[in-house]
Design an enzyme around this catalytic site. Structure first.
Site, PDB file in Angstrom:
ATOM      1  N   CYS A   1     -51.087 -48.151 -28.552  1.00 42.57           N
ATOM      2  CA  CYS A   1     -52.256 -48.682 -27.827  1.00 42.57           C
ATOM      3  C   CYS A   1     -52.078 -50.161 -27.531  1.00 42.57           C
ATOM      4  O   CYS A   1     -51.763 -50.888 -28.403  1.00 42.57           O
ATOM      5  CB  CYS A   1     -53.543 -48.702 -28.757  1.00 42.57           C
TER       6      CYS A   1
ATOM      7  N   CYS B   1     -50.336 -39.359 -39.043  1.00 47.20           N
ATOM      8  CA  CYS B   1     -49.672 -39.595 -37.925  1.00 47.20           C
ATOM      9  C   CYS B   1     -50.115 -40.982 -37.092  1.00 47.20           C
ATOM     10  O   CYS B   1     -51.597 -40.745 -37.084  1.00 47.20           O
ATOM     11  CB  CYS B   1     -49.544 -38.485 -36.723  1.00 47.20           C
TER      12      CYS B   1
ATOM     13  N   CYS C   1     -50.564 -42.388 -31.902  1.00 47.34           N
ATOM     14  CA  CYS C   1     -51.363 -42.507 -30.758  1.00 47.34           C
ATOM     15  C   CYS C   1     -52.008 -44.083 -30.851  1.00 47.34           C
ATOM     16  O   CYS C   1     -52.533 -44.714 -30.091  1.00 47.34           O
ATOM     17  CB  CYS C   1     -52.519 -41.376 -30.436  1.00 47.34           C
TER      18      CYS C   1
ATOM     19  N   CYS D   1     -48.301 -38.130 -28.180  1.00 49.23           N
ATOM     20  CA  CYS D   1     -48.608 -37.056 -29.086  1.00 49.23           C
ATOM     21  C   CYS D   1     -47.461 -36.275 -29.135  1.00 49.23           C
ATOM     22  O   CYS D   1     -47.176 -35.337 -28.194  1.00 49.23           O
ATOM     23  CB  CYS D   1     -49.963 -36.566 -28.838  1.00 49.23           C
TER      24      CYS D   1
ATOM     25  N   CYS E   1     -53.142 -31.364 -34.273  1.00 46.26           N
ATOM     26  CA  CYS E   1     -53.036 -32.795 -34.663  1.00 46.26           C
ATOM     27  C   CYS E   1     -52.306 -32.892 -35.932  1.00 46.26           C
ATOM     28  O   CYS E   1     -52.818 -32.126 -36.744  1.00 46.26           O
ATOM     29  CB  CYS E   1     -54.442 -33.788 -34.788  1.00 46.26           C
TER      30      CYS E   1
ATOM     31  N   CYS F   1     -54.538 -46.289 -18.423  1.00 40.58           N
ATOM     32  CA  CYS F   1     -53.555 -46.322 -19.504  1.00 40.58           C
ATOM     33  C   CYS F   1     -53.642 -44.892 -20.030  1.00 40.58           C
ATOM     34  O   CYS F   1     -54.759 -44.351 -20.375  1.00 40.58           O
ATOM     35  CB  CYS F   1     -53.795 -47.263 -20.420  1.00 40.58           C
TER      36      CYS F   1
ATOM     37  N   CYS G   1     -59.927 -48.948 -21.410  1.00 39.45           N
ATOM     38  CA  CYS G   1     -58.838 -48.136 -21.206  1.00 39.45           C
ATOM     39  C   CYS G   1     -58.149 -48.110 -19.728  1.00 39.45           C
ATOM     40  O   CYS G   1     -56.940 -47.936 -19.709  1.00 39.45           O
ATOM     41  CB  CYS G   1     -59.121 -46.620 -21.638  1.00 39.45           C
TER      42      CYS G   1
ATOM     43  N   CYS H   1     -51.476 -43.258 -25.476  1.00 38.44           N
ATOM     44  CA  CYS H   1     -52.009 -42.620 -26.430  1.00 38.44           C
ATOM     45  C   CYS H   1     -51.761 -40.987 -26.350  1.00 38.44           C
ATOM     46  O   CYS H   1     -51.413 -40.330 -27.240  1.00 38.44           O
ATOM     47  CB  CYS H   1     -53.437 -42.846 -27.049  1.00 38.44           C
TER      48      CYS H   1
ATOM     49  N   ASP I   1     -67.668 -42.753 -44.258  1.00 36.90           N
ATOM     50  CA  ASP I   1     -66.998 -41.608 -43.869  1.00 36.90           C
ATOM     51  C   ASP I   1     -67.087 -40.578 -44.850  1.00 36.90           C
ATOM     52  O   ASP I   1     -65.884 -39.674 -45.268  1.00 36.90           O
ATOM     53  CB  ASP I   1     -65.215 -42.103 -43.674  1.00 36.90           C
TER      54      ASP I   1
END
Length: 394
Positions: free
Chosen positions: A270, A263, A266, A220, A236, A213, A210, A216, A156
């Protein structure tokens, strides 16, 4: 070694295979899997470097829409993100690895504790970059010594699209919240990558599970998803509290609540997370003092005490001023007039960013007449225009 080649001369370890053993690619991959799990990785997969055509298009659309906000580093050298071969021409296989960091308690519970701060799960312990990098380097050394290949390691910190690569390697799929979702670990995976000159057998791409659904998307607080699988980072809360260097836009301040670093909403809702909690221990060593810290206590942090409190933590990277800005927004949302004193102490802070957030916090906690009286006095001495604008809004 992150971003650089691993040397061969000084590599050693108790489980090394001989580079002259002439293992088949399949056998080497199986041995690599075993070594990865011995080092603490929870999942591993291999993909080719040419799998990002669709993801690359989505990324360019994201940049063209300006949805990356002030994250200029995302827009720098997009060709390197959309094609790993532009980052390293010799790469033949990409090994993607994941570490489960599923929490041992409901991350949303702290949102009801309005006088406490909510710190994102991933930031409640030591910096994951250091955690993953150490393991990746150890695995890369093993791979070099066992095969004679060359490698590069990424965590990352370079132009690597980890999530679509992880999906192509079979670790999970990018959910509607754009984060990786795993059938085994839900939305809680740290990712790392090893680029190698080896031709290793590929894993199958994980399909999207997914379905219909949209939990998420619906949870938000700032409506940061204009559509499924699309994120506007400018809305965000993770971006606003971490990447954003200036005042938090007024339209988002109430929605932020007591989230002072990132945060988890989301991620936390899940439904696949239930599998992360069945038979898997949390792999993140959260610090008790970062689970639900007192806003009043955090508001007293100076530069030195901030650095001391968040040593080895990713929170440290945003600096004291931005962090205290976030704390003051949470204080303004606390509905606790008793916290007005904590905000008032910061009206004379050296940082205009902090002073402006303190003004807003007081505007939420004081009676209107009292606030207006203070504004009249403050405007006669406040030199910074952004802070003056905060006093003048109410």
């Amino acid at each position: 070694m992150a971003g650089g080649r691993a040397g061969v001369a000084d590599l050693c370890g108790p489980r090394l295979l001989s580079a002259n053993a002439a293992l088949s690619p399949a056998d080497l991959k199986a041995a690599l899997d075993g070594e990865a799990r011995a080092l603490g990785f929870d999942c591993i997969g291999v993909t080719a470097p040419d799998v990002l055509a669709d993801a690359g298009k989505h990324f360019r659309d994201f940049l063209d829409a300006g949805a990356h906000g002030d994250m200029g580093w995302l827009a720098a050298h997009p060709e390197r993100r959309t094609d790993p071969r532009a980052l390293w021409a010799d790469v033949r296989s990409i090994v993607m690895l994941g570490v489960n960091y599923g929490p041992d308690e409901d991350p949303l519970g702290v949102l009801e504790q309005r006088t406490s701060g909510a710190i994102s799960v991933y930031a409640q312990g030591d910096d994951y970059h250091d955690l993953i990098k150490k393991r990746l380097k150890a695995l890369a050394r093993w791979l070099v010594a066992s095969s004679g290949c060359e490698v590069k390691v990424f965590v990352d910190t370079a132009a690597v699209m980890e999530k679509p690569l992880a999906q192509a390697a079979g670790l999970g799929w990018q959910g509607k919240h754009t984060n990786l979702v795993s059938r085994q670990f839900g939305s809680w995976l740290f990712l790392g990558a090893i680029f190698t000159t080896l031709d290793l057998p590929r894993d199958e791409t994980e399909p999207d599970h997914c379905g219909s659904c949209r939990a998420c998307l619906d949870i938000c607080p700032t409506s940061a998803f204009p559509a499924p699988y699309k994120l506007d980072a400018r809305r965000c809360i993770s971006y606003l509290t971490i990447e954003n260097k200036g005042p938090i836009p007024h339209e988002f301040r109430k929605a932020i609540g007591n989230r002072i670093y990132g945060c988890d909403d989301c991620l936390a809702v899940c439904p696949w997370n239930k599998f992360a909690q069945e038979g898997h221990e949390a792999k993140l060593a959260a610090r008790d003092e970062l689970r639900a810290p007192s806003l009043a206590e955090l508001a007293r942090l100076g530069d030195a005490s901030f650095r001391a409190r968040f040593t080895k933590s990713p929170v440290k990277r945003i600096g004291r001023d931005r962090f205290v800005r976030n704390v003051l927004i949470a204080i303004g949302n606390s509905n606790d007039p008793g916290l007005a004193e904590a905000a008032e102490r910061l009206l004379n802070d050296q940082s205009p960013l902090v002073r402006g957030a303190a003004v807003w916090a007081l505007s939420q906690l004081l009676e209107r007449e009292e606030f207006e009286g203070r504004a009249t006095r403050a405007l006669s001495i406040e030199p910074d225009q952004t802070v003056r604008a905060e006093w003048s809004r109410v």
